[in-house]
Design an enzyme around this catalytic site. Structure first.
Site, PDB file in Angstrom:
ATOM      1  N   GLU A 219       0.832  -1.213   0.000  1.00  0.00           N
ATOM      2  CA  GLU A 219       0.000   0.000   0.000  1.00  0.00           C
ATOM      3  C   GLU A 219       0.863   1.257   0.000  1.00  0.00           C
ATOM      4  OE1 GLU A 219      -2.485   0.044   3.510  1.00  0.00           O
ATOM      5  OE2 GLU A 219      -2.894  -2.064   3.030  1.00  0.00           O
ATOM      6  N   SER A 257      -9.870  -8.319   2.260  1.00  0.00           N
ATOM      7  CA  SER A 257     -10.276  -7.229   3.134  1.00  0.00           C
ATOM      8  C   SER A 257      -9.510  -7.349   4.441  1.00  0.00           C
ATOM      9  CB  SER A 257     -11.774  -7.330   3.419  1.00  0.00           C
ATOM     10  OG  SER A 257     -12.057  -6.758   4.665  1.00  0.00           O
ATOM     11  N   LYS A 258      -9.187  -6.177   5.037  1.00  0.00           N
ATOM     12  CA  LYS A 258      -8.435  -6.233   6.282  1.00  0.00           C
ATOM     13  C   LYS A 258      -9.366  -6.247   7.482  1.00  0.00           C
ATOM     14  CE  LYS A 258      -5.062  -3.039   4.808  1.00  0.00           C
ATOM     15  NZ  LYS A 258      -4.504  -1.783   5.265  1.00  0.00           N
ATOM     16  N   ARG A 259     -10.622  -6.073   7.216  1.00  0.00           N
ATOM     17  CA  ARG A 259     -11.550  -5.886   8.327  1.00  0.00           C
ATOM     18  C   ARG A 259     -12.446  -7.090   8.565  1.00  0.00           C
ATOM     19  NH1 ARG A 259      -9.430  -1.784  10.740  1.00  0.00           N
ATOM     20  NH2 ARG A 259      -8.676  -0.262   9.278  1.00  0.00           N
TER      21      ARG A 259
END
Ligand code: GLU
Length: 496
Positions: A219, A257-259
């Site tokens: 990122e 997804s990180k969540r």
């Protein structure tokens, strides 16, 4: 002897949410590099974004790292020569470095109000230009800027990004990335509340903490040239930069997804190490699995215990290519690691799961159970479903499992009563009992499978269990007899 100089690596998470496998893999690689080279692995908490800071996230990330055995040599909890290791406690350090950059002409004070910046952005949008600071305060004279600061005017500090030329940022696994400086912004380094942004804070900390290798998420690739420029402005030598590969969803489509948990194994699988612990994964299996998500040793070796990971890990063999998270592989590793555990150790590892399920299991009962379950579980948690019956008082099977395949209730009740007599007469639950039960099945015109299936239902309450005779031996004759009698009379009642 380490062949390369000792590395100082750091894991620098921002604790804003749950700790996921992406962070764990970065930390693992940092750790392996430090251990391999006899260097140090540093944990630094990047909590400059106080609005998003979540203390429970900090606890979770530390617990996760500890569970995975990724121990740090310096960090907020243990201190170290470069303390403090929490960015919120390092505010004056960043201010000092920002002032130094201003003084040397590489940064400047900007007094533009947020209203002015919003308006500027709107106009840029209208003209289809990329959003970028227009440089209004770039040429303010130092004395003028100082006067406005002294008068208490709110301000930020921006990097004076060169307008001409190019910047080349070199990533160890991706090679050089060159950008036109004119395409970069005059990024904010210090906000109006005096707090540093990542761009300044992380660079200063890496320098102050003598970090030799920066391993971080890809990122950061878009702002990587900016970070190189900041190093250049300070005239610091660059560390080794490595932007790790991206994780994709198990389907291979889209970034993980990180969540959220993701869909894998035909169900929902978690991306959070602490959930993996609760689900019965072994930390060594998770570590082995994570190590291979972005690194390989050769084209076939997959099993690496910790010492061999430390020995064989190499930055040169990291891949920049994205990889799908593969939960079947994790299950496979977990099974292998479970099967490699000695009885004592397997007993010790499953104990918390039994406790969590409210089952009182003594250590030596679990030790006797270990060989019976080892081959049959993929996760430690599965041992509850498979073997919880050992410790439950009530194991009566569900109605829909009765009276057993191809049997009437009366036949089943009779068969159980006869089996009960044999078990009662037998001194041990051994081969001799098994032989007499087989003979009984013959005599009653039942298949051995039908009789053993029925006994299994009586003794365990379930259609699948570890080896029956061995299980009966652990449960012990009195309880076995009680359970067999209980099911026999329940079946009698059915038959009546
Ligand atoms: N705090 C940054 C993050 O969590 C760290 C990036 C880095 O390792 O430099 O993304």
């Amino acid at each position: 002897m380490p062949s390369t100089p000792p590395a100082r690596s750091r894991f620098a998470p921002s604790p804003t949410g749950r700790f996921h496998i992406g962070g764990a893999r970065t930390a693992l690689y940092d750790y392996l590099l430090a251990r391999q080279t006899g260097g140090q692995f540093i944990l630094r908490i990047e909590d400059t974004d106080q609005k998003r800071f979540d203390p429970s996230a900090e606890r979770e990330l530390m617990d996760s790292l500890r569970w995975l055995g990724i121990d740090w040599d310096e960090g907020p909890d243990i201190g170290g020569p470069c303390a403090p290791y929490r960015q919120s406690e390092r505010k004056p350090i960043y201010q000092r470095y920002a002032a130094d950059l201003v003084q040397r002409g590489h940064a400047y004070t900007c007094f533009c109000s947020s209203e002015r910046l919003a308006q500027m952005r709107q106009e840029q949008q209208k003209r289809k230009q990329p959003p970028r600071y227009d440089g209004t305060c770039r040429s303010l004279a130092t004395a003028e800027a100082q006067k406005r600061i002294d008068a208490g005017e709110p301000h930020v500090v921006r990097l004076r990004t060169p307008r001409q030329g190019k910047t080349t940022a070199v990533d160890l696994i991706r090679g050089p990335i060159t950008v036109e400086n004119a395409d970069l912004d005059d990024y904010i380094l210090l906000k109006s509340d005096g707090l540093a942004l990542y761009h300044l804070a992380a660079m200063v900390d890496d320098r102050e903490m003598a970090i030799t290798h920066v391993l971080r998420s890809s990122e950061w690739l878009p702002t990587f040239p900016l970070h190189v420029l900041i190093y250049q402005a300070f005239e610091w030598p660059q560390p080794v930069w490595v932007h790790l590969s991206v994780f994709l969803n198990p389907s291979g489509k889209g970034k993980m997804s990180k969540r959220h948990a993701v869909d894998g194994k035909g169900g929902v699988a978690s991306i959070f190490p602490l959930d993996m612990r609760a689900d019965g994964y072994l930390p060594e299996a998770v570590v082995n699995w994570l190590a291979l998500m972005g690194w390989s040793y050769d084209d076939h070796t997959e099993l690496f215990d910790r010492p061999s990971l430390i020995e064989k890990f190499s930055l040169a063999k990291l891949t920049p290519s994205p990889a799908a998270v593969n939960y079947s592989k994790l299950d496979h590793f977990n099974g292998l690691y479970i099967r490699a555990l000695p009885d004592d150790e397997l007993a010790r590892r499953v104990a918390p799961y039994f406790a969590q399920a409210g089952l009182k299991a003594e250590a030596d009962q679990l030790r006797r159970l270990a060989p019976l379950i080892r081959e049959r579980i993929r996760t430690l948690e599965e041992s509850i479903e498979l073997a919880g019956f050992f410790f439950r008082d009530d194991v009566s099977p569900a109605d829909d499992l009765l009276p057993g395949k191809d049997l009437t209730a009366r036949q089943a009740a009779q068969a159980l009563s006869r089996a009960q007599a044999l078990i009662g007469a037998s001194g041990a639950m051994d081969g001799a009992l098994e032989a007499s039960l087989r003979a009984l099945a013959d005599e009653l015109g039942l298949s051995a499978g039908a009789l053993f299936g029925l006994l299994r239902l009586a003794v365990t309450g379930q259609p699948v269990s570890p080896a029956l005779l061995e299980s009966m031996a652990i449960i012990g004759q009195p309880t076995v007899l009680q359970r067999v009698a209980a099911l026999a009379s329940r079946l009698e009642a059915f038959a009546a």
